[in-house]
Design a protein around this motif. Structure first.
Motif, PDB file in Angstrom:
ATOM      1  N   ARG A  49      37.346  49.011  36.914  1.00  0.00           N
ATOM      2  CA  ARG A  49      37.191  47.506  37.240  1.00  0.00           C
ATOM      3  C   ARG A  49      38.542  46.649  36.787  1.00  0.00           C
ATOM      4  O   ARG A  49      39.302  47.153  35.780  1.00  0.00           O
ATOM      5  CB  ARG A  49      35.963  46.964  36.557  1.00  0.00           C
ATOM      6  N   TYR A  50      38.237  45.620  37.811  1.00  0.00           N
ATOM      7  CA  TYR A  50      39.624  44.588  36.921  1.00  0.00           C
ATOM      8  C   TYR A  50      38.782  43.695  36.686  1.00  0.00           C
ATOM      9  O   TYR A  50      37.814  42.911  36.945  1.00  0.00           O
ATOM     10  CB  TYR A  50      40.156  44.173  38.534  1.00  0.00           C
ATOM     11  N   GLU A  51      39.595  43.440  35.107  1.00  0.00           N
ATOM     12  CA  GLU A  51      39.019  42.145  35.062  1.00  0.00           C
ATOM     13  C   GLU A  51      40.131  40.712  34.860  1.00  0.00           C
ATOM     14  O   GLU A  51      41.458  40.691  34.666  1.00  0.00           O
ATOM     15  CB  GLU A  51      39.074  42.527  33.467  1.00  0.00           C
ATOM     16  N   CYS A  52      39.366  39.652  34.875  1.00  0.00           N
ATOM     17  CA  CYS A  52      40.038  38.466  34.879  1.00  0.00           C
ATOM     18  C   CYS A  52      39.765  37.832  33.878  1.00  0.00           C
ATOM     19  O   CYS A  52      38.720  37.609  33.476  1.00  0.00           O
ATOM     20  CB  CYS A  52      39.721  37.072  36.188  1.00  0.00           C
ATOM     21  N   ALA A  53      40.420  37.344  32.676  1.00  0.00           N
ATOM     22  CA  ALA A  53      40.700  37.015  31.122  1.00  0.00           C
ATOM     23  C   ALA A  53      40.707  35.437  31.549  1.00  0.00           C
ATOM     24  O   ALA A  53      40.091  34.948  30.568  1.00  0.00           O
ATOM     25  CB  ALA A  53      41.836  37.818  30.779  1.00  0.00           C
ATOM     26  N   ASN A  54      41.015  34.633  32.865  1.00  0.00           N
ATOM     27  CA  ASN A  54      40.910  33.472  32.904  1.00  0.00           C
ATOM     28  C   ASN A  54      39.604  33.044  32.840  1.00  0.00           C
ATOM     29  O   ASN A  54      39.242  31.964  32.471  1.00  0.00           O
ATOM     30  CB  ASN A  54      42.330  33.036  34.007  1.00  0.00           C
ATOM     31  N   CYS A  55      39.166  33.846  33.864  1.00  0.00           N
ATOM     32  CA  CYS A  55      37.202  33.069  34.283  1.00  0.00           C
ATOM     33  C   CYS A  55      36.316  34.360  34.109  1.00  0.00           C
ATOM     34  O   CYS A  55      35.535  33.894  34.122  1.00  0.00           O
ATOM     35  CB  CYS A  55      37.398  32.616  35.377  1.00  0.00           C
ATOM     36  N   GLY A  56      36.488  35.664  33.007  1.00  0.00           N
ATOM     37  CA  GLY A  56      36.257  36.114  32.957  1.00  0.00           C
ATOM     38  C   GLY A  56      35.066  37.473  34.027  1.00  0.00           C
ATOM     39  O   GLY A  56      34.483  37.443  33.358  1.00  0.00           O
ATOM     40  N   GLY A  57      35.939  36.969  35.181  1.00  0.00           N
ATOM     41  CA  GLY A  57      34.804  37.752  36.435  1.00  0.00           C
ATOM     42  C   GLY A  57      35.919  39.144  36.417  1.00  0.00           C
ATOM     43  O   GLY A  57      37.402  39.611  35.279  1.00  0.00           O
ATOM     44  N   ILE A  58      34.723  40.063  36.569  1.00  0.00           N
ATOM     45  CA  ILE A  58      34.842  41.421  36.560  1.00  0.00           C
ATOM     46  C   ILE A  58      35.352  41.733  37.942  1.00  0.00           C
ATOM     47  O   ILE A  58      34.199  41.534  38.340  1.00  0.00           O
ATOM     48  CB  ILE A  58      33.617  42.087  35.914  1.00  0.00           C
ATOM     49  N   LEU A  59      35.436  42.332  39.152  1.00  0.00           N
ATOM     50  CA  LEU A  59      35.748  43.245  40.102  1.00  0.00           C
ATOM     51  C   LEU A  59      35.841  44.616  40.329  1.00  0.00           C
ATOM     52  O   LEU A  59      36.284  45.280  39.263  1.00  0.00           O
ATOM     53  CB  LEU A  59      37.039  42.083  40.888  1.00  0.00           C
ATOM     54  N   GLU A  60      35.192  44.709  41.480  1.00  0.00           N
ATOM     55  CA  GLU A  60      35.377  46.676  41.288  1.00  0.00           C
ATOM     56  C   GLU A  60      36.713  46.680  41.740  1.00  0.00           C
ATOM     57  O   GLU A  60      37.245  45.975  42.791  1.00  0.00           O
ATOM     58  CB  GLU A  60      34.195  46.764  42.022  1.00  0.00           C
ATOM     59  N   SER A  61      37.318  48.119  41.505  1.00  0.00           N
ATOM     60  CA  SER A  61      38.609  48.018  42.268  1.00  0.00           C
ATOM     61  C   SER A  61      38.316  48.884  43.334  1.00  0.00           C
ATOM     62  O   SER A  61      39.444  49.216  44.321  1.00  0.00           O
ATOM     63  CB  SER A  61      39.072  49.252  41.126  1.00  0.00           C
ATOM     64  N   LEU A  62      37.565  49.687  44.214  1.00  0.00           N
ATOM     65  CA  LEU A  62      37.427  49.582  45.314  1.00  0.00           C
ATOM     66  C   LEU A  62      36.312  49.304  45.661  1.00  0.00           C
ATOM     67  O   LEU A  62      34.573  49.620  46.064  1.00  0.00           O
ATOM     68  CB  LEU A  62      36.369  51.012  45.373  1.00  0.00           C
ATOM     69  N   PRO A  63      36.019  47.807  46.165  1.00  0.00           N
ATOM     70  CA  PRO A  63      35.072  46.979  46.407  1.00  0.00           C
ATOM     71  C   PRO A  63      34.535  47.561  48.081  1.00  0.00           C
ATOM     72  O   PRO A  63      35.256  47.820  48.887  1.00  0.00           O
ATOM     73  CB  PRO A  63      35.024  45.734  46.467  1.00  0.00           C
ATOM     74  N   GLU A  64      33.442  47.457  48.692  1.00  0.00           N
ATOM     75  CA  GLU A  64      33.183  47.636  49.952  1.00  0.00           C
ATOM     76  C   GLU A  64      34.092  46.177  50.774  1.00  0.00           C
ATOM     77  O   GLU A  64      35.297  46.813  52.143  1.00  0.00           O
ATOM     78  CB  GLU A  64      31.717  47.630  50.686  1.00  0.00           C
ATOM     79  N   HIS A  65      34.167  45.397  50.813  1.00  0.00           N
ATOM     80  CA  HIS A  65      34.127  43.992  51.647  1.00  0.00           C
ATOM     81  C   HIS A  65      36.007  43.673  50.504  1.00  0.00           C
ATOM     82  O   HIS A  65      35.733  43.849  48.776  1.00  0.00           O
ATOM     83  CB  HIS A  65      33.467  43.494  51.527  1.00  0.00           C
ATOM     84  N   ALA A  66      36.321  42.681  50.833  1.00  0.00           N
ATOM     85  CA  ALA A  66      37.780  41.191  50.022  1.00  0.00           C
ATOM     86  C   ALA A  66      36.342  41.357  49.087  1.00  0.00           C
ATOM     87  O   ALA A  66      35.658  40.596  49.189  1.00  0.00           O
ATOM     88  CB  ALA A  66      38.556  41.044  50.683  1.00  0.00           C
TER      89      ALA A  66
END
Ligand SMILES: [Zn+2]
Length: 73
Positions: free
Chosen positions: A25-42
């Motif tokens: 997972r990718y984590e943004c320390a600025n907003c606390g968002g967590i994103l999948e590294s292989l998402p189906e869509h952008a």
């Protein structure tokens, strides 16, 4: 994400590319968002510091100091 999941932060070199995988997972320390590294869509975090464009196979990060990568153990 399951709160019981353990995570391990990964070292990476932005010059050679970011690790990706089904448990990474990718984590943004600025907003606390967590994103999948292989998402189906952008996908992007709320503050748009981190954008994962899976179609283009590209990750863009504006502020690398606010970017972390971890793996679910
Ligand atoms: Zn963000």
């Amino acid at each position: 994400m399951n709160p019981n999941d353990k995570k391990q932060y990964l070292a990476f070199d932005a010059a050679t590319g970011y690790p990706a995988g089904s448990r990474i997972r990718y984590e943004c320390a600025n907003c606390g968002g967590i994103l999948e590294s292989l998402p189906e869509h952008a996908v992007a975090c709320k503050c748009r510091n981190v954008i994962v464009d899976s179609d283009a196979g590209r990750v863009s990060v504006k502020d690398l100091a606010q970017f972390r990568i971890f793996e679910l153990l």
